[in-house]
Write a protein that holds these residues in place. Structure first.
Motif, PDB file in Angstrom:
ATOM      1  N   TRP A  18       0.628   8.134  -6.709  1.00 28.37           N
ATOM      2  CA  TRP A  18      -0.175   6.928  -6.539  1.00 28.37           C
ATOM      3  C   TRP A  18       0.403   5.775  -7.364  1.00 28.37           C
ATOM      4  O   TRP A  18       0.483   4.643  -6.907  1.00 28.37           O
ATOM      5  N   ARG A  19       0.853   6.081  -8.589  1.00 28.79           N
ATOM      6  CA  ARG A  19       1.446   5.052  -9.450  1.00 28.79           C
ATOM      7  C   ARG A  19       2.705   4.489  -8.795  1.00 28.79           C
ATOM      8  O   ARG A  19       2.889   3.270  -8.728  1.00 28.79           O
ATOM      9  N   LYS A  20       3.565   5.377  -8.285  1.00 30.57           N
ATOM     10  CA  LYS A  20       4.810   4.939  -7.649  1.00 30.57           C
ATOM     11  C   LYS A  20       4.523   4.076  -6.419  1.00 30.57           C
ATOM     12  O   LYS A  20       5.183   3.065  -6.205  1.00 30.57           O
ATOM     13  N   HIS A  21       3.542   4.466  -5.644  1.00 30.72           N
ATOM     14  CA  HIS A  21       3.176   3.685  -4.465  1.00 30.72           C
ATOM     15  C   HIS A  21       2.730   2.283  -4.881  1.00 30.72           C
ATOM     16  O   HIS A  21       3.177   1.286  -4.308  1.00 30.72           O
ATOM     17  N   ARG A  22       1.874   2.216  -5.870  1.00 30.98           N
ATOM     18  CA  ARG A  22       1.346   0.918  -6.306  1.00 30.98           C
ATOM     19  C   ARG A  22       2.438   0.045  -6.914  1.00 30.98           C
ATOM     20  O   ARG A  22       2.373  -1.180  -6.839  1.00 30.98           O
ATOM     21  N   ALA A  23       3.461   0.694  -7.496  1.00 31.48           N
ATOM     22  CA  ALA A  23       4.571  -0.052  -8.096  1.00 31.48           C
ATOM     23  C   ALA A  23       5.662  -0.375  -7.072  1.00 31.48           C
ATOM     24  O   ALA A  23       6.654  -1.029  -7.408  1.00 31.48           O
ATOM     25  N   GLY A  24       5.514   0.103  -5.838  1.00 29.01           N
ATOM     26  CA  GLY A  24       6.506  -0.158  -4.800  1.00 29.01           C
ATOM     27  C   GLY A  24       7.773   0.660  -4.964  1.00 29.01           C
ATOM     28  O   GLY A  24       8.831   0.284  -4.447  1.00 29.01           O
ATOM     29  N   GLU A  25       7.682   1.770  -5.674  1.00 29.38           N
ATOM     30  CA  GLU A  25       8.850   2.632  -5.891  1.00 29.38           C
ATOM     31  C   GLU A  25       9.050   3.568  -4.706  1.00 29.38           C
ATOM     32  O   GLU A  25       8.130   3.845  -3.938  1.00 29.38           O
ATOM     33  N   VAL A  26      10.265   4.071  -4.580  1.00 28.57           N
ATOM     34  CA  VAL A  26      10.610   4.985  -3.495  1.00 28.57           C
ATOM     35  C   VAL A  26       9.955   6.345  -3.752  1.00 28.57           C
ATOM     36  O   VAL A  26       9.973   6.857  -4.874  1.00 28.57           O
TER      37      VAL A  26
END
Length: 140
Positions: A18-26
């Protein structure tokens, strides 16, 4: 070797996805699948952003669904559908989904999975895949 994560690793996986998604990470393919289910459950987003939630005890007495367990079951079912194991689960899911929609169909299967997992734990036996697929087919 099978991947058998601990409770903490599972919770960290969903929170990090969820954190990666919110940060726009792959995202990895597994994280992308997990994200699909996270997005279907906005009621869990706050838990995924809260480090205390990762340590919470979601007991039945607390009266609240464990978001990490719920998402894990969605992920397990997605994997079962992708490989059609137990055989026939994909067809049963598709028939349920036509009638109830994809998310509700997954929840129908989740109830069956929960039942056979509970039974296997209670009896100390392996998961009965025949009983599992039979329970699912009764809902179609």
């Amino acid at each position: 070797m099978m991947f058998n994560p601990t409770r903490d690793q599972v919770r960290q996986f969903f929170a990090e996805t969820w954190r990666k998604h919110r940060a726009g990470e792959v995202l990895t393919p597994l994280e992308a699948t997990a994200l699909d289910w996270i997005l279907e459950h906005p009621e869990y987003h706050g838990d995924l952003e809260n480090p205390e939630a990762a340590q919470a005890d979601y007991s039945v007495e607390a009266g609240r669904t464990n978001p990490f367990l719920h998402l894990s079951m969605h992920l397990a079912i997605a994997e079962q559908l992708s490989i059609d194991h137990p055989p026939g689960i994909r067809d049963a899911y598709q028939r349920l989904a036509q009638r109830k929609g994809a998310h509700d169909a997954a929840h129908e299967i989740m109830e069956c999975l929960g039942r056979v997992v509970w039974e296997a734990q209670r009896l100390g036996t392996p998961l009965d895949t025949d009983a599992y697929i039979d329970l699912i087919k009764k809902r179609v």
